[in-house]
Design a protein around this motif. Sequence first.
Motif, short mmCIF file in Angstrom:
data_model
loop_
_atom_site.label_atom_id
_atom_site.label_comp_id
_atom_site.label_asym_id
_atom_site.label_seq_id
_atom_site.Cartn_x
_atom_site.Cartn_y
_atom_site.Cartn_z
N ASP A 112 1.16 -1.12 -0.27
CA ASP A 112 0.03 -0.57 0.10
C ASP A 112 1.36 1.00 0.15
O ASP A 112 0.21 2.52 -0.48
CB ASP A 112 -0.46 0.13 1.38
N ALA A 113 2.44 0.73 0.58
CA ALA A 113 2.81 2.38 0.93
C ALA A 113 4.56 1.80 1.18
O ALA A 113 4.40 0.63 1.77
CB ALA A 113 2.93 2.75 2.03
N CYS A 114 4.72 2.52 0.67
CA CYS A 114 6.85 1.90 1.09
C CYS A 114 7.52 3.29 1.51
O CYS A 114 7.82 4.13 1.00
CB CYS A 114 7.53 2.06 -0.27
N VAL A 115 8.29 2.94 2.30
CA VAL A 115 8.88 3.85 3.17
C VAL A 115 10.43 3.44 2.69
O VAL A 115 10.56 2.77 2.90
CB VAL A 115 9.28 4.21 4.92
N LEU A 116 11.06 4.96 2.07
CA LEU A 116 12.45 4.57 1.48
C LEU A 116 13.37 5.23 2.51
O LEU A 116 13.26 6.33 2.73
CB LEU A 116 12.43 5.16 0.22
N GLU A 131 12.26 5.44 -8.50
CA GLU A 131 12.09 5.07 -9.81
C GLU A 131 11.22 3.54 -9.45
O GLU A 131 10.02 3.34 -10.22
CB GLU A 131 13.36 4.49 -10.55
N VAL A 132 11.82 2.18 -8.70
CA VAL A 132 10.95 1.40 -8.95
C VAL A 132 9.29 1.29 -8.13
O VAL A 132 8.64 1.00 -8.81
CB VAL A 132 11.89 0.36 -7.67
N THR A 133 9.43 1.96 -7.17
CA THR A 133 8.37 2.43 -6.21
C THR A 133 6.88 2.94 -7.51
O THR A 133 6.18 2.99 -7.75
CB THR A 133 8.05 3.74 -5.48
N ARG A 134 7.99 4.38 -7.97
CA ARG A 134 7.37 4.66 -9.31
C ARG A 134 6.71 3.84 -10.21
O ARG A 134 5.39 3.88 -11.17
CB ARG A 134 7.48 6.13 -10.02
N LYS A 135 7.85 2.83 -10.66
CA LYS A 135 7.33 2.03 -11.64
C LYS A 135 5.65 0.76 -11.11
O LYS A 135 5.13 0.52 -12.69
CB LYS A 135 8.53 1.38 -12.34
N ALA A 170 5.63 6.08 -1.99
CA ALA A 170 6.02 6.22 -1.52
C ALA A 170 7.05 7.66 -0.79
O ALA A 170 5.85 8.80 -1.02
CB ALA A 170 7.49 6.34 -2.34
N ALA A 171 7.40 7.68 0.51
CA ALA A 171 8.08 8.98 0.98
C ALA A 171 9.01 8.33 1.79
O ALA A 171 10.18 7.42 1.60
CB ALA A 171 7.20 9.22 2.72
N VAL A 172 10.25 9.17 1.74
CA VAL A 172 11.25 9.38 2.52
C VAL A 172 11.62 9.50 3.39
O VAL A 172 11.23 10.59 4.40
CB VAL A 172 12.21 10.23 1.80
N PHE A 173 12.19 8.61 4.41
CA PHE A 173 12.88 8.37 5.56
C PHE A 173 14.11 8.49 5.89
O PHE A 173 15.44 8.09 5.66
CB PHE A 173 12.38 7.42 6.78
N VAL A 174 14.97 9.57 6.28
CA VAL A 174 16.57 10.12 6.63
C VAL A 174 16.37 9.53 8.25
O VAL A 174 16.58 10.26 8.90
CB VAL A 174 16.91 11.99 6.31
N LYS A 192 5.70 8.52 15.46
CA LYS A 192 4.68 8.64 14.69
C LYS A 192 3.92 9.01 13.60
O LYS A 192 3.09 8.55 12.88
CB LYS A 192 3.69 9.68 16.01
N LYS A 193 4.99 10.53 12.62
CA LYS A 193 4.52 11.04 11.67
C LYS A 193 4.80 10.00 10.68
O LYS A 193 4.13 9.92 9.73
CB LYS A 193 5.60 12.34 11.26
N LEU A 194 5.66 8.80 10.35
CA LEU A 194 5.80 7.76 10.01
C LEU A 194 4.93 7.18 10.02
O LEU A 194 4.07 6.60 9.10
CB LEU A 194 7.30 7.23 10.02
N ARG A 195 4.32 6.69 10.73
CA ARG A 195 3.34 5.68 10.89
C ARG A 195 1.93 6.23 10.56
O ARG A 195 1.35 5.54 9.70
CB ARG A 195 2.73 5.39 12.90
N ASP A 196 1.54 7.62 10.75
CA ASP A 196 0.46 7.79 10.50
C ASP A 196 0.24 8.04 8.58
O ASP A 196 -0.04 7.49 8.49
CB ASP A 196 0.07 9.84 10.95
N TRP A 197 2.14 8.67 8.58
CA TRP A 197 1.56 8.74 6.60
C TRP A 197 1.24 7.48 6.33
O TRP A 197 0.42 6.98 5.62
CB TRP A 197 2.83 8.94 6.00
N ALA A 198 1.85 6.17 6.82
CA ALA A 198 1.81 4.75 6.40
C ALA A 198 0.49 4.53 6.64
O ALA A 198 -0.37 3.55 5.15
CB ALA A 198 3.03 3.49 6.90
N LEU A 199 -0.61 4.75 7.41
CA LEU A 199 -1.41 3.87 7.49
C LEU A 199 -2.83 5.42 7.04
O LEU A 199 -3.75 4.48 6.08
CB LEU A 199 -1.30 4.06 9.37
N SER A 200 -2.17 6.47 6.58
CA SER A 200 -3.00 7.22 5.92
C SER A 200 -3.49 6.66 4.28
O SER A 200 -4.11 6.58 3.64
CB SER A 200 -3.09 8.49 6.52
#
Length: 220
Positions: A122-126, A143-147, A152-156, A208-216
């Motif tokens: 459903d969602a991918c955290v890079l 590029e992979v997630t777009r294909k 996708a969202a990014v976690f640094v 929490k922000k990461l979790r909320d993004w993935a759940l939404s």
Amino acid sequence: MPQVDASKCTLCGNCRKVCEFHAIAVLPKEVMVFKELCHGCGACSMLCPEDAITEVDHLMGEVIMAEGGVLKLMYGRLKVGEAAATPLIRQVKATIPEGPITIMDCPPGTACTAVESIKGADACVLVTEPTPFGLHDLKLALEVTRKLKVPAAVFVNKHGLPGPDIQQFCDAHKIPVVGKLPIDRSIAEAYSRGALIAEDARFNTTFKKLRDWALSEAGR
Ligand code: SF4
Ligand code: SF4
């Protein structure tokens, strides 16, 4: 794994041509399948004009499940000597029981194993880090997630290293940055003690922000 019926095979060579992994050799009198190289993609059996290839089971590892409280942990263990993990990852995914949330920890990079893990999510955290190597891999992973049409969202990780500006890259490519974990010795120390950094009060909001993004993104 493909199995060739020599009585039907005309040695046309189609299977060798379609195999991206060089797992099939067509010799003057027979077709040889190198099981260690085969990724079980099914292309050869699908495209054999003589219907000479059938798929047979091949024991390449095991799927293991452990339980702890409300959590279930599943993983695949490859047999020693097996080179291709993709079919095992597919099997692990097929065995996941119905449940409210499944988190898949993918291999790094953009090899077949990572692609197979991301497929259908459903969602991918890079997760990346501000280094030239991290940015390079991030571009490929994006590029992979777009294909695969997976949001996708990014976690640094190791935020604060004097490297490329990941935020600037994400802004330019319209990818949300859902968290930044600073480069901090105490995080490495907690990790080596086996502590969960997500339980550290300093980073509650980050996770929490990461979790909320993935759940939404997953519509939960
Ligand atoms: S594609 Fe089918 S018929 Fe052609 S060489 Fe392969 S197994 Fe034989
Ligand atoms: S199943 Fe895929 S990887 Fe395996 S031999 Fe056939 S084409 Fe190659």
